[in-house]
Design a protein around this motif. Structure first.
Motif, PDB file in Angstrom:
ATOM      1  N   PHE B  47       0.880  -1.190   0.129  1.00 49.60           N
ATOM      2  CA  PHE B  47       0.001  -0.098  -0.138  1.00 49.60           C
ATOM      3  C   PHE B  47       0.900   1.373   0.142  1.00 49.60           C
ATOM      4  CE2 PHE B  47      -4.023  -2.084   0.472  1.00 49.60           C
ATOM      5  CZ  PHE B  47      -4.012  -2.892   1.313  1.00 49.60           C
ATOM      6  N   TYR B  48       0.451   2.353  -0.766  1.00 46.51           N
ATOM      7  CA  TYR B  48       0.798   3.576  -0.877  1.00 46.51           C
ATOM      8  C   TYR B  48      -0.288   4.499   0.123  1.00 46.51           C
ATOM      9  CZ  TYR B  48       1.466   8.350  -1.721  1.00 46.51           C
ATOM     10  OH  TYR B  48       1.656   9.685  -1.430  1.00 46.51           O
ATOM     11  N   ILE B  49      -0.014   4.662   1.300  1.00 46.64           N
ATOM     12  CA  ILE B  49      -1.266   5.149   1.982  1.00 46.64           C
ATOM     13  C   ILE B  49      -0.846   6.498   3.078  1.00 46.64           C
ATOM     14  CG2 ILE B  49      -0.948   3.359   3.663  1.00 46.64           C
ATOM     15  CD1 ILE B  49      -4.144   3.300   4.054  1.00 46.64           C
ATOM     16  N   PRO B  50      -0.393   7.466   2.608  1.00 43.64           N
ATOM     17  CA  PRO B  50      -0.124   8.821   3.526  1.00 43.64           C
ATOM     18  C   PRO B  50      -1.363   9.091   4.370  1.00 43.64           C
ATOM     19  CG  PRO B  50      -0.441   9.458   1.375  1.00 43.64           C
ATOM     20  CD  PRO B  50      -0.657   7.825   1.130  1.00 43.64           C
ATOM     21  N   SER B  51      -2.489   8.542   3.959  1.00 41.94           N
ATOM     22  CA  SER B  51      -3.609   8.902   5.039  1.00 41.94           C
ATOM     23  C   SER B  51      -4.920   8.065   4.429  1.00 41.94           C
ATOM     24  CB  SER B  51      -4.098  10.597   4.850  1.00 41.94           C
ATOM     25  OG  SER B  51      -4.347  10.579   3.621  1.00 41.94           O
ATOM     26  N   GLY B  52      -6.010   7.798   5.256  1.00 40.10           N
ATOM     27  CA  GLY B  52      -7.208   7.314   4.973  1.00 40.10           C
ATOM     28  C   GLY B  52      -7.110   5.764   5.036  1.00 40.10           C
ATOM     29  N   THR B  53      -8.117   5.171   4.184  1.00 37.86           N
ATOM     30  CA  THR B  53      -8.067   3.580   4.275  1.00 37.86           C
ATOM     31  C   THR B  53      -8.133   3.050   2.979  1.00 37.86           C
ATOM     32  OG1 THR B  53      -9.401   3.798   6.464  1.00 37.86           O
ATOM     33  CG2 THR B  53      -9.564   1.842   5.016  1.00 37.86           C
ATOM     34  N   LYS B  54      -7.422   1.657   2.616  1.00 36.53           N
ATOM     35  CA  LYS B  54      -7.635   1.455   1.242  1.00 36.53           C
ATOM     36  C   LYS B  54      -7.513  -0.232   1.735  1.00 36.53           C
ATOM     37  CE  LYS B  54      -4.613   4.242  -1.279  1.00 36.53           C
ATOM     38  NZ  LYS B  54      -3.403   4.335  -2.231  1.00 36.53           N
ATOM     39  N   GLN B  55      -7.995  -0.853   0.627  1.00 36.75           N
ATOM     40  CA  GLN B  55      -8.184  -2.315   0.728  1.00 36.75           C
ATOM     41  C   GLN B  55      -7.799  -3.028  -0.492  1.00 36.75           C
ATOM     42  OE1 GLN B  55     -11.828  -3.904   2.434  1.00 36.75           O
ATOM     43  NE2 GLN B  55     -11.342  -5.768   2.328  1.00 36.75           N
ATOM     44  N   ASN B  56      -7.169  -4.042  -0.071  1.00 36.14           N
ATOM     45  CA  ASN B  56      -6.750  -4.868  -1.506  1.00 36.14           C
ATOM     46  C   ASN B  56      -6.907  -6.415  -1.022  1.00 36.14           C
ATOM     47  OD1 ASN B  56      -5.721  -6.119  -3.686  1.00 36.14           O
ATOM     48  ND2 ASN B  56      -3.685  -5.232  -3.665  1.00 36.14           N
ATOM     49  N   SER B  60      -5.684  -4.739   4.257  1.00 33.38           N
ATOM     50  CA  SER B  60      -6.326  -3.555   4.176  1.00 33.38           C
ATOM     51  C   SER B  60      -5.560  -2.634   5.194  1.00 33.38           C
ATOM     52  CB  SER B  60      -7.855  -3.269   4.550  1.00 33.38           C
ATOM     53  OG  SER B  60      -7.768  -3.693   6.054  1.00 33.38           O
ATOM     54  N   ALA B  61      -5.509  -1.158   4.780  1.00 31.52           N
ATOM     55  CA  ALA B  61      -4.510  -0.473   5.722  1.00 31.52           C
ATOM     56  C   ALA B  61      -5.126   0.852   5.952  1.00 31.52           C
ATOM     57  CB  ALA B  61      -3.157  -0.180   5.113  1.00 31.52           C
ATOM     58  N   THR B  62      -4.692   1.510   7.146  1.00 31.56           N
ATOM     59  CA  THR B  62      -5.394   2.486   7.527  1.00 31.56           C
ATOM     60  C   THR B  62      -4.206   3.494   8.047  1.00 31.56           C
ATOM     61  OG1 THR B  62      -7.620   1.814   8.122  1.00 31.56           O
ATOM     62  CG2 THR B  62      -7.141   3.850   9.231  1.00 31.56           C
ATOM     63  N   THR B  63      -4.254   4.687   7.715  1.00 26.92           N
ATOM     64  CA  THR B  63      -3.164   5.567   8.181  1.00 26.92           C
ATOM     65  C   THR B  63      -3.953   6.935   8.995  1.00 26.92           C
ATOM     66  OG1 THR B  63      -1.429   5.121   6.616  1.00 26.92           O
ATOM     67  CG2 THR B  63      -1.306   7.385   7.770  1.00 26.92           C
ATOM     68  N   VAL B  64      -3.787   7.279  10.048  1.00 30.68           N
ATOM     69  CA  VAL B  64      -4.277   8.423  10.598  1.00 30.68           C
ATOM     70  C   VAL B  64      -3.000   9.460  10.787  1.00 30.68           C
ATOM     71  CG1 VAL B  64      -5.409   9.426  12.558  1.00 30.68           C
ATOM     72  CG2 VAL B  64      -5.901   7.033  11.921  1.00 30.68           C
ATOM     73  N   ALA B  65      -2.922  10.239   9.793  1.00 31.27           N
ATOM     74  CA  ALA B  65      -1.628  11.165   9.828  1.00 31.27           C
ATOM     75  C   ALA B  65      -1.716  12.116  11.043  1.00 31.27           C
ATOM     76  CB  ALA B  65      -1.696  11.842   8.508  1.00 31.27           C
ATOM     77  N   THR B  66      -2.664  12.554  11.344  1.00 30.39           N
ATOM     78  CA  THR B  66      -2.789  13.346  12.586  1.00 30.39           C
ATOM     79  C   THR B  66      -2.335  12.849  13.800  1.00 30.39           C
ATOM     80  OG1 THR B  66      -4.987  12.984  12.833  1.00 30.39           O
ATOM     81  CG2 THR B  66      -4.478  14.828  11.518  1.00 30.39           C
ATOM     82  N   ARG B  68      -0.292   9.992  13.739  1.00 31.51           N
ATOM     83  CA  ARG B  68       1.023   9.592  13.448  1.00 31.51           C
ATOM     84  C   ARG B  68       1.222   8.092  13.602  1.00 31.51           C
ATOM     85  NH1 ARG B  68       4.683  14.221  16.175  1.00 31.51           N
ATOM     86  NH2 ARG B  68       3.937  16.120  14.827  1.00 31.51           N
ATOM     87  N   TYR B  69       0.131   7.330  13.269  1.00 30.61           N
ATOM     88  CA  TYR B  69       0.191   5.831  13.182  1.00 30.61           C
ATOM     89  C   TYR B  69      -0.447   5.422  11.915  1.00 30.61           C
ATOM     90  CZ  TYR B  69      -4.613   5.286  14.810  1.00 30.61           C
ATOM     91  OH  TYR B  69      -5.805   5.416  14.664  1.00 30.61           O
ATOM     92  N   SER B  70       0.101   4.165  11.672  1.00 29.76           N
ATOM     93  CA  SER B  70      -0.755   3.247  10.303  1.00 29.76           C
ATOM     94  C   SER B  70      -0.870   1.930  10.852  1.00 29.76           C
ATOM     95  CB  SER B  70       0.104   3.362   9.247  1.00 29.76           C
ATOM     96  OG  SER B  70      -0.800   2.629   8.240  1.00 29.76           O
ATOM     97  N   LEU B  71      -2.002   1.065  10.485  1.00 26.94           N
ATOM     98  CA  LEU B  71      -2.419  -0.109  10.854  1.00 26.94           C
ATOM     99  C   LEU B  71      -2.512  -0.714   9.524  1.00 26.94           C
ATOM    100  CD1 LEU B  71      -4.997   0.577  13.584  1.00 26.94           C
ATOM    101  CD2 LEU B  71      -2.698   0.131  13.868  1.00 26.94           C
ATOM    102  N   LEU B  72      -2.046  -2.079   9.508  1.00 22.82           N
ATOM    103  CA  LEU B  72      -1.873  -3.001   8.287  1.00 22.82           C
ATOM    104  C   LEU B  72      -2.762  -4.226   9.066  1.00 22.82           C
ATOM    105  CD1 LEU B  72      -1.416  -4.089   5.504  1.00 22.82           C
ATOM    106  CD2 LEU B  72       0.631  -4.969   6.625  1.00 22.82           C
ATOM    107  N   TYR B  73      -4.152  -4.575   8.207  1.00 16.88           N
ATOM    108  CA  TYR B  73      -4.836  -5.797   8.554  1.00 16.88           C
ATOM    109  C   TYR B  73      -4.683  -6.619   7.605  1.00 16.88           C
ATOM    110  CZ  TYR B  73      -7.245  -1.743  11.039  1.00 16.88           C
ATOM    111  OH  TYR B  73      -7.749  -0.758  11.762  1.00 16.88           O
ATOM    112  N   ILE B  74      -4.585  -8.109   8.146  1.00 15.85           N
ATOM    113  CA  ILE B  74      -4.463  -8.971   7.424  1.00 15.85           C
ATOM    114  C   ILE B  74      -5.581 -10.128   7.839  1.00 15.85           C
ATOM    115  CG2 ILE B  74      -3.076 -11.080   6.675  1.00 15.85           C
ATOM    116  CD1 ILE B  74      -0.694  -9.538   7.356  1.00 15.85           C
ATOM    117  N   SER B  75      -6.640 -10.421   6.881  1.00 17.23           N
ATOM    118  CA  SER B  75      -7.673 -11.240   7.416  1.00 17.23           C
ATOM    119  C   SER B  75      -7.331 -12.714   6.722  1.00 17.23           C
ATOM    120  CB  SER B  75      -9.021 -10.645   7.011  1.00 17.23           C
ATOM    121  OG  SER B  75      -8.945 -10.487   5.475  1.00 17.23           O
ATOM    122  N   SER B  76      -7.836 -13.681   7.234  1.00 18.55           N
ATOM    123  CA  SER B  76      -7.784 -15.013   6.833  1.00 18.55           C
ATOM    124  C   SER B  76      -6.655 -15.537   6.375  1.00 18.55           C
ATOM    125  CB  SER B  76      -8.813 -15.282   5.819  1.00 18.55           C
ATOM    126  OG  SER B  76     -10.264 -14.916   6.097  1.00 18.55           O
TER     127      SER B  76
END
Lengths: 114, 114
Positions: B47-56, B60-66, B68-76
């Protein structure tokens, strides 16, 4: 995206010798980056290579040890000079893709120094 | 330069389980990317994800820039998800970061058992 190839993919070298790693990109790019990943570690930037100018080295890396060439906008070489076992690492070439945001990495050169 | 911290450092899962990887960074960033390094050493862009949420797919990934953290979720999770997951950011040159440089965390080593 950017497609990057590196040569060689791996090599085993004797201490005191030098190895030149080649990086070829499928599109013209302004900045090319060389990273090192020592065993079990994260990636560290060695230098930034711009076409037509001297490479810019990060703290702890010097031109005499890691000379870099950047003859055109699609190609660069990194030489690891006077190698010692501490130079055993994966060396990766990287560029920013056409969108100028996302960064891409080559497959890496796995170097072992004996 | 900017500091990047990833947690947990190691994660062992049974196939089919879900997981969350975290990335904290110490300053404002222009770019945040997640990579998967496979057992052969190749870095795969997730993912390229400076902010917001993306799924592939299952990722999926979420970045909360304000904050200063990002999360990567791996399901199944699947055995092919095994490898090291890196978070990398580009800092702002006006705040001391090298132009174009990606600053990497130490990574999360994920092992998925069948």
């Amino acid at each position: 995206s950017a497609v990057i190839s590196q040569k060689p993919s791996r090599d085993i070298c004797q201490r005191g010798t030098s190895l030149t790693i080649q990086c070829q990109v499928d599109s013209q790019v302004t900045m090319m980056f060389w990273y090192r990943q020592q065993p079990g570690q994260s990636l560290t930037l060695i230098a930034t290579a711009n076409q037509g100018s001297e490479a810019t080295y990060e703290s702890g890396f010097v031109i005499d040890k890691f000379p870099i060439s950047r003859p055109n906008l699609t190609f660069s070489t990194l030489t690891v000079s006077n190698m010692s076992p501490e130079d055993s690492s994966i060396y990766l070439c990287s560029v920013v893709g056409p969108s100028s945001y996302e960064q891409y990495f080559g497959p890496g050169t796995r170097l072992t120094v004996t | 330069g900017i500091q990047v911290e990833q947690s947990p450092p190691d994660l062992i899962l049974q196939e089919g389980a879900n997981s969350t990887l975290r990335c904290n960074f110490s300053d404002s960033v222009n770019n945040l990317q997640w990579f998967h390094q496979n057992p052969w050493g190749q870095l795969i862009n997730l993912f390229y994800i400076p902010s917001g949420t993306k799924q592939n797919g299952r990722l999926s990934a979420t970045t909360v820039a304000t904050e200063r953290y990002s999360l990567l979720y791996i399901s199944s999770s699947q055995t092919t998800d095994s490898g090291v997951y890196f978070c990398a950011v580009k800092g702002r040159p006006d705040r001391g970061s090298t132009l174009g440089r990606l600053y990497f965390g130490r990574g999360t080593q994920l092992t998925v058992w069948p």
